[in-house]
Enzyme design. Structure first.
Site, mmCIF file in Angstrom:
data_model
loop_
_atom_site.group_PDB
_atom_site.id
_atom_site.type_symbol
_atom_site.label_atom_id
_atom_site.label_comp_id
_atom_site.label_asym_id
_atom_site.label_seq_id
_atom_site.Cartn_x
_atom_site.Cartn_y
_atom_site.Cartn_z
ATOM 1 N N LYS A 130 -5.137 -3.701 6.998
ATOM 2 C CA LYS A 130 -4.122 -2.755 6.516
ATOM 3 C C LYS A 130 -3.071 -2.599 7.601
ATOM 4 C CE LYS A 130 -3.285 -0.044 2.923
ATOM 5 N NZ LYS A 130 -3.674 -0.148 1.517
ATOM 6 N N ASP A 170 2.030 -0.959 -0.498
ATOM 7 C CA ASP A 170 1.223 0.270 -0.585
ATOM 8 C C ASP A 170 2.242 1.398 -0.693
ATOM 9 O OD1 ASP A 170 -1.691 1.311 -0.270
ATOM 10 O OD2 ASP A 170 -0.595 2.589 1.097
#
Ligand code: NDP
Length: 456
Positions: A130, A170
């Site tokens: 991430k 995201d």
């Protein structure tokens, strides 16, 4: 290194807290997973001997870097960027990039940790990672966002690659930001590869990627309800968020005959007792994504709806709930209100939206509860298929991809059942603890690959 060196759960968590000071989200995510894993590995000596849980809870690496850019008034701005590469035992690192002022190393470490289990659950060969920055795209011009994305990629490009680490979008990173970052990667490396997913259809993107997370979360909900002999049709739903995941979850629930009562953003929520039709959802998509507006405007546009400033939607009575905004947006008390109001099923479109207390409330009440790492895995699964299409230089049809998404979500549901079914459901039938099922199924595949590699 012997089995006698076992620590118990509390000692393990003390160690996690000591090693990660000031990182509450990361500690919370490990706590939630480790509880179930400790039970599972109790009699499995090799996992202890090889310290598998301890190793999974330590990212392979965390890269942190400065991102300088110039705003439209020629001011030099300095932001901090990160890429957390958590685990690549079963495939290249994979996970989104978040641009939001609340981004910290702790938030990204928790997300990369969760992503490792989620990606494993998809059944595809994807590791977990991430990234992001404490940059707020809201209120910035397209040119400012472009300059930021280019600067971000000017450092990130060294750490990613189609077989190394494949980021996606995201919160705060949609098609526009992916395009700016992909363009800069291509320019620096002179390579056209599938280094990012969520790309535009003109340059290697996949159909159905945009819808996949929200639709997938509703398919999971549908599978849980079906197992309990019920259906979405005729049921009401409360949803938080009004971004990509929330609007597509609302769309799919509406298509399946459910009635969505709420959407929200970081300032408040709107309640529409008539339900969000496709036309209204399209208006929200246009208003929030293209015009970057606030959800409050919905109540001015559709007069039967009411706007509730500074509040979250969990007090609105409903049969089903789908938190689709951000982490820790549903507390224990809010979970109690949902249960008291008759909510029967919760599907997490966002990552870790329910806090530890809230999860416990849902488990104790034995309602159907789908954790994010299972329920929102449709997005990354579709990204995995985008990677396959890029590698093979082909594009699959929409019908084909829709069918694959449906099958992938069914597969994830079944993997959760494998480890999550216990007895004692007061409503009859076997109760499935989907949190436990997802944690163990996600863990086992990664852990077994790590065992095979020895100590690396
Ligand atoms: P978007 O940026 O499209 O939308 C985010 C939504 O959440 C917006 O409505 C935003 O409101 C709201 N929000 C953001 N921060 C907060 C906050 N602190 N409090 C309350 N509301 C907030 O993001 P996505 O829809 O893509 O992502 C939503 C969630 O789903 C995240 O947890 C993400 O990690 C997760 N997820 C996303 C995937 C994807 O494919 N996009 C895949 C898997 C998980 P506002 O407009 O006011 O900021």
């Amino acid at each position: 290194m012997t089995a006698a060196d076992h620590v118990d759960f509390n000692q393990f968590m003390e160690g996690v807290k000591r090693r990660n000071p000031g990182q509450p989200e990361f500690v919370q995510a490990i706590h939630e997973v480790a509880q179930d894993i400790f039970d599972f590995i109790q009699d499995k000596t090799e996992y202890h001997e090889y310290q598998i849980l301890r190793r999974i809870a330590e990212p392979d690496r965390v890269v942190s870097f400065r991102v300088c850019w110039e705003d439209d008034n020629n001011n030099i701005r300095v932001q901090r960027g990160w890429r957390v590469q958590n685990n690549n035992s079963i495939g290249p690192y994979k996970g989104g990039i978040r641009f939001h002022p609340s981004v910290t190393e702790s938030v990204l470490k928790f997300l990369a940790f969760e992503q490792t289990f989620k990606n494993s659950l998809t059944g595809l060969p994807l590791g977990g990672g991430k990234g992001g920055a404490n940059f707020n795209p809201k209120g910035k011009s397209d040119h400012e966002v472009m300059r930021f994305c280019q600067s971000f990629m000017t450092e990130l490009y060294r750490h990613v690659g189609a077989d190394v680490d494949v980021p996606a979008g995201d919160i705060g990173v949609g098609a526009r930001e992916i395009a700016y970052m992909f363009g800069q990667y291509k320019r620096i490396t002179n390579q056209f590869t599938g280094v990012l997913t969520g790309k535009g259809l003109e340059y290697g993107g996949s159909l159905v990627r945009t819808e996949a997370t929200g639709y997938g979360a509703v398919y999971f909900l549908q599978d849980m309800l079906r197992r309990a002999g019920q259906d979405i049709e005729g049921k009401t739903a409360v949803i938080s968020g009004s971004g990509n995941v929330a609007t597509h979850a609302a769309e799919k629930i509406t298509q399946l005959g459910g009635r969505v009562l709420t959407l929200s953003d970081s300032r408040g929520f709107v309640h529409d007792p008539d339900g969000f039709t496709q036309e209204k959802i399209d208006w929200v998509k246009e208003h929030k994504t293209r015009r970057r507006g606030r959800i409050a405007a919905y109540a001015e546009m559709f007069p039967n709806a009411t706007y509730h400033e500074g509040q979250r939607p969990w007090g609105v009575p409903c049969h089903m709930a789908a938190p689709c905004a951000t982490q820790n947006e549903l507390s224990g008390n809010e979970a109690r209100v949902l249960v008291a109001n008759g909510c029967q099923a919760v599907t997490e479109g966002a990552n870790m939206p329910t806090d530890l207390d809230g999860v416990e409330v849902f488990k104790q009440a034995k309602i159907l509860f789908a954790p994010g790492k299972a329920a929102n895995a449709g997005g990354v699964a579709m990204s995995g298929l985008e990677m396959s299409q890029n590698s093979a230089r082909i594009s699959w049809s929409e019908d084909d991809l829709q069918a694959r998404l449906r099958d992938l979500m069914r597969g994830i549901h079944d993997r959760c059942l494998q480890y999550g079914v216990t007895d004692g459901d007061p409503a009859g039938g076997e109760y499935c603890d989907y949190v436990k099922g997802a944690n163990i199924a996600g863990f086992k595949k990664v852990a077994d690959a790590m065992l095979a590699y020895g100590v690396v």
